[in-house]
Design a protein around this motif. Structure first.
Motif, mmCIF file in Angstrom:
data_model
loop_
_atom_site.group_PDB
_atom_site.id
_atom_site.type_symbol
_atom_site.label_atom_id
_atom_site.label_comp_id
_atom_site.label_asym_id
_atom_site.label_seq_id
_atom_site.Cartn_x
_atom_site.Cartn_y
_atom_site.Cartn_z
ATOM 1 N N UNK A 107 0.810 -1.224 0.000
ATOM 2 C CA UNK A 107 0.000 0.000 0.000
ATOM 3 C C UNK A 107 0.841 1.271 0.000
ATOM 4 N N UNK A 108 2.178 1.145 -0.054
ATOM 5 C CA UNK A 108 3.052 2.310 -0.013
ATOM 6 C C UNK A 108 4.055 2.244 -1.166
ATOM 7 N N UNK A 109 4.498 3.407 -1.599
ATOM 8 C CA UNK A 109 5.491 3.457 -2.672
ATOM 9 C C UNK A 109 6.811 2.845 -2.217
ATOM 10 N N UNK A 110 7.173 3.060 -0.955
ATOM 11 C CA UNK A 110 8.382 2.493 -0.368
ATOM 12 C C UNK A 110 7.989 1.725 0.894
ATOM 13 N N UNK A 111 8.771 0.738 1.288
ATOM 14 C CA UNK A 111 8.441 -0.019 2.508
ATOM 15 C C UNK A 111 8.246 0.916 3.696
ATOM 16 N N UNK A 112 7.128 0.807 4.417
ATOM 17 C CA UNK A 112 6.861 1.723 5.525
ATOM 18 C C UNK A 112 7.698 1.396 6.758
ATOM 19 N N UNK A 113 7.879 2.399 7.596
ATOM 20 C CA UNK A 113 8.543 2.216 8.882
ATOM 21 C C UNK A 113 7.478 1.886 9.920
ATOM 22 N N UNK A 114 7.476 0.651 10.388
ATOM 23 C CA UNK A 114 6.466 0.170 11.329
ATOM 24 C C UNK A 114 7.138 -0.117 12.665
#
Length: 206
Positions: free
Chosen positions: A93-100
């Motif tokens: 769902x994001x252009x780049x891997x999200x910071x979770x």
């Protein structure tokens, strides 16, 4: 003399660095040693989308449900593994891997085996999904559905309030909050030990 002083300072600094590394390493090992249990409350934060930030309950069957990531079975996993799993699911769902970031907000409570005769009898109720305060609640017996909604702090803006469910063993009882608020008989339904209230996520045009 200067050489001896410099050597002493070097050894002091080296000892300090090693000591700090050992302390930090011990803290990391301690964090990794904890494995998620049913009833734990996890805090999830997504740097790229604060609207996904929430507290979630690990249900009795060891699962969590997060918008855009779906339902995951995480019981028995360390926090780091849960964090990596969520990031992988949200990446689509994001252009780049999200910071979770995932942390344990509250550990599962253990009920005492015996109670004083004068204490009111309590029952365990679990609330999961789009509630403002999901989690494990110990509430007095004979608490009704409307009182339970108040205890969980109402609903988030993602909640499908017409499709709330009361799960009791293999039985699922639909609860329409708008009708309950208007005075339907379901408001007086009393909860039982082990009941699970599920507040699903609202659909796109719901």
């Amino acid at each position: 003399m200067r050489w001896l002083l410099a050597r002493t300072i070097f050894h002091v600094r080296l000892t300090t660095v090693i000591y700090v590394a050992v302390i930090l390493g011990a803290g990391s090992v301690a964090a990794q040693s904890y494995h998620i249990r049913p009833g734990d409350i996890l805090r999830i934060e997504v740097l790229e989308d604060p609207e996904l930030n929430r507290s979630v309950l690990v249900t009795p069957d060891g699962r969590i449900s997060v918008p855009m990531a779906g339902t995951m079975r995480i019981s028995g996993q360390p926090v780091e593994a849960v964090q990596r799993g969520l990031a992988a699911r949200l990446s689509a769902s994001f252009a780049n891997p999200p910071n979770v970031f995932v942390s344990v907000e509250r550990l599962a409570e253990r009920r005492p085996d015996m109670r004083q005769p004068t204490e009111p009898k309590l029952i365990s109720v679990f609330v999961m999904g789009e509630a403002n305060k999901p989690g494990h609640f110990e509430i007095p017996e004979n608490t009704n559905v409307l009182q339970a909604f108040a205890a969980m702090g109402g609903f988030t803006k993602f909640a499908a309030i017409k499709r709330v469910q009361l799960r009791r063993a293999a039985k699922i009882v639909p609860l329409n909050y708008q009708q309950i608020e208007a005075g339907s008989a379901a408001a007086q339904m009393t909860l039982q030990d082990g009941d699970v209230i599920v507040v699903p996520q609202r659909r796109l045009f719901e």
